[in-house]
Structures are given as structure tokens and as C-alpha cells.
Design an enzyme around this catalytic site. Sequence first.
Site, PDB file in Angstrom:
ATOM      1  N   ASN A  14       0.720  -1.172  -0.126  1.00  0.00           N
ATOM      2  CA  ASN A  14      -0.422   0.354  -0.067  1.00  0.00           C
ATOM      3  C   ASN A  14       1.006   1.191  -0.259  1.00  0.00           C
ATOM      4  OD1 ASN A  14      -2.134   2.430   0.310  1.00  0.00           O
ATOM      5  ND2 ASN A  14      -2.072   1.159   2.514  1.00  0.00           N
ATOM      6  N   TRP A  15       1.141   1.449  -0.983  1.00  0.00           N
ATOM      7  CA  TRP A  15       2.216   3.196  -0.785  1.00  0.00           C
ATOM      8  C   TRP A  15       1.353   3.947  -0.383  1.00  0.00           C
ATOM      9  CZ3 TRP A  15       4.509   3.158  -6.365  1.00  0.00           C
ATOM     10  CH2 TRP A  15       6.039   2.088  -6.773  1.00  0.00           C
ATOM     11  N   LYS A  16      -0.096   4.365  -0.370  1.00  0.00           N
ATOM     12  CA  LYS A  16      -0.587   5.904   0.896  1.00  0.00           C
ATOM     13  C   LYS A  16      -0.359   6.654  -0.886  1.00  0.00           C
ATOM     14  CE  LYS A  16      -0.074   3.098   4.560  1.00  0.00           C
ATOM     15  NZ  LYS A  16      -0.241   3.771   6.390  1.00  0.00           N
ATOM     16  N   HIS A 100      -9.418   1.072   4.616  1.00  0.00           N
ATOM     17  CA  HIS A 100      -8.237   1.705   5.697  1.00  0.00           C
ATOM     18  C   HIS A 100      -8.202   2.266   6.170  1.00  0.00           C
ATOM     19  CE1 HIS A 100      -3.951   2.907   6.557  1.00  0.00           C
ATOM     20  NE2 HIS A 100      -3.449   1.849   6.104  1.00  0.00           N
ATOM     21  N   GLU A 102      -7.460   4.636   7.603  1.00  0.00           N
ATOM     22  CA  GLU A 102      -6.508   6.319   7.337  1.00  0.00           C
ATOM     23  C   GLU A 102      -7.774   7.179   7.109  1.00  0.00           C
ATOM     24  OE1 GLU A 102      -3.542   5.766   4.913  1.00  0.00           O
ATOM     25  OE2 GLU A 102      -2.205   4.774   7.954  1.00  0.00           O
ATOM     26  N   GLU A 170      -5.873  -5.170  10.401  1.00  0.00           N
ATOM     27  CA  GLU A 170      -5.099  -3.577  10.412  1.00  0.00           C
ATOM     28  C   GLU A 170      -5.115  -2.997  11.891  1.00  0.00           C
ATOM     29  OE1 GLU A 170      -2.309  -2.446   6.824  1.00  0.00           O
ATOM     30  OE2 GLU A 170      -4.451  -1.380   6.890  1.00  0.00           O
ATOM     31  N   GLY A 176       2.495   2.833  10.970  1.00  0.00           N
ATOM     32  CA  GLY A 176       3.666   3.192  10.949  1.00  0.00           C
ATOM     33  C   GLY A 176       4.159   3.663  11.767  1.00  0.00           C
ATOM     34  N   SER A 215       3.301  -2.068  10.267  1.00  0.00           N
ATOM     35  CA  SER A 215       4.305  -1.952  10.853  1.00  0.00           C
ATOM     36  C   SER A 215       4.765  -3.649  10.618  1.00  0.00           C
ATOM     37  CB  SER A 215       4.543  -1.602  11.893  1.00  0.00           C
ATOM     38  OG  SER A 215       4.466  -0.444  12.012  1.00  0.00           O
ATOM     39  N   GLY A 236       2.385  -0.984   4.577  1.00  0.00           N
ATOM     40  CA  GLY A 236       2.781  -0.131   3.830  1.00  0.00           C
ATOM     41  C   GLY A 236       4.619   0.547   3.748  1.00  0.00           C
TER      42      GLY A 236
HETATM   43  P1  PGA Z   1       2.652   0.747   8.018  1.00  0.00           P
HETATM   44  O1  PGA Z   1       1.332   0.782   6.884  1.00  0.00           O
HETATM   45  O2  PGA Z   1       3.462  -1.212   6.991  1.00  0.00           O
HETATM   46  O3  PGA Z   1       3.769   1.368   7.215  1.00  0.00           O
HETATM   47  O4  PGA Z   1       2.526   0.185   8.954  1.00  0.00           O
HETATM   48  C1  PGA Z   1       0.545  -0.526   6.700  1.00  0.00           C
HETATM   49  C2  PGA Z   1      -0.765   0.668   6.270  1.00  0.00           C
HETATM   50  O5  PGA Z   1      -1.342   1.198   6.525  1.00  0.00           O
HETATM   51  O6  PGA Z   1      -1.838  -0.598   5.500  1.00  0.00           O
END
Ligand code: PGA
Length: 269
Positions: A14-16, A100, A102, A170, A176, A215, A236
Site C-alpha cells: 500500500n503506497w498510500k 483503510h 486512514e 490492521e 506506521g 509495521s 505500507g
Molecule cells: P505500515 O502501513 O506498514 O507503514 O505500518 C500499513 C498500512 O497502513 O496498510
Amino acid sequence: MPGEAAAPPLIVGNWKMHGRVGDLEGIRRLGAALASHPSTAAVVICPPATLLFQLSQAIQGTALACGGQTCHPEPQGAYTGEISAGMLRDAGAAHVILGHSERRTGCGETDEQVAARAQAAASANLAPIICVGETLAERLGDRTLDVLRSQVTGSVPRDLRDRPLAVAYEPVWAIGTGQTPTSRDIETAHSAIRISLVSRLGAAGSQVRVLYGGSVTPGNASEILAVPGVGGLLVGRASLNWREFLEIVRAADAASNRGQTPLPADQPI
Ligand code: PGA
């Protein structure tokens, strides 16, 4: 079941809101590495929508697939700034991440809206990856399993029975932050998600891959993939560096060679 092949793990990057045209070179190198040493995992990259078409062209002929990071529930219309599932499909996507945290937090997406988006994705022949997970406050309040049950029930449409689908656990506090739950906590969460999926989708619920995200790094991927019930990873930050992401894919290969992804292999990807 004895003799039944394990499902290949599903590893999703997931490149966001990261990635420019110049980053496609890393994807070409990832594709080449997987061509010379094929992976048993299904590997999907979800770049920002601006890169989707070019990325889908760059991975043609490789074992990689790509996906979007959300989609609108409607197929088209006066929704400035939004992207429909059909548009993602048109740009080369085969998957879409939905719900997600976010987006649940930053854009106020509710379970009901996530379910509507999942329905739209399935209608456009995209495989939804529906995210669920508890906040730190919910965890500290001992409400993790209740939150997961209610998010699965609210976000996974019953109509998705027998359609390609994955759910990603998640924990919001793990995204993150460099923190991850213990293996035991991941196992408990995945088991609660599985039970909710079966009660929502019937027998088809036992076939849905349940991924872990939050993470994930090359350093912890093997341990997480060894947890019973973990059918893949949603990655991520570590997916932004193709070498790190490749190490995670190789950890998945090692895990499937050890037979540690217990689901049957009939789930289309
Ligand atoms: P992260 O993000 O691996 O940077 O913790 C995971 C995600 O939000 O899908």
C-alpha cells in the site's frame, strides 16, 4: 484438510500518497526479480491513482498485479475528485483496498460506506481488500474483538460470498508506528475475524484470506506469517522500497514452503 494445498499468501503493498513516475523503475526491478525466481505468493502493488495506469503497463508480463486504495460506491457521476471501481479496473487494477483506517478516520468512512464501496468493487470485477482494526483506546478498553466483529459484520457485504475478497487486520495503533501486536494477539484477532466471516458468508467465509497489516518489515514478516490464520500481509512503508518489499515476499515464500498458510487454494486472486 490432509492433502489439500495451502493457498498462496497474498502480499499487498500500500503506497498510500507516495510514488512518482520515477518510482516505476523499482517496480520493473521487482518484476524482474520475481521473473527470475518466481514467488508462490500473489503480489499486489497499490500505488496512488495517478500511477495506476503506468504501473499496470510496467508490470505487464510479470507475476505482479496492481490495485487501487479506495473507490467510490457509484459507477460515475458528479463526485469531484472521486474515482469509481470501473475506472480503477479500466486503469489496470485487479484489487482495491477499502476501509483503510486512514480513510475511516481522515475521510469519515463508515462501515456502511465501506460495504457499499466493496459492493461497487465486486460489480466492477475488482477484488476488495477490506481493512478492519481497533484503535489504541479500543484496545486499552478491552474492546478489540467486539470492534473487529462489528467492523466485519458492517463492512463485508453478504453478496460477496463466492467473490474474490480479502480482509486485512490492521490495528490502528500499529500502522506506521513500528509497534506490532504479539503473535498471540494476532492469532486471537484473526480467529475472531474468521468466525465473523463464516457467520456473515457461510462456508465461503472460511476461504477468505485474512491478512495482517501494521509495521510489517523484512525483520518481522516471517514471524507474523507463521501465525496460524495469517494468509498474507498488507505492507505500507516497507513496500516503498522494492528490495525490502521483495524480502517480505521471500519471507512469504519460505512460510508457504513450510505449509504455514492453512487456507485451501481455491480462492481466485
Ligand atoms: P505500515 O502501513 O506498514 O507503514 O505500518 C500499513 C498500512 O497502513 O496498510
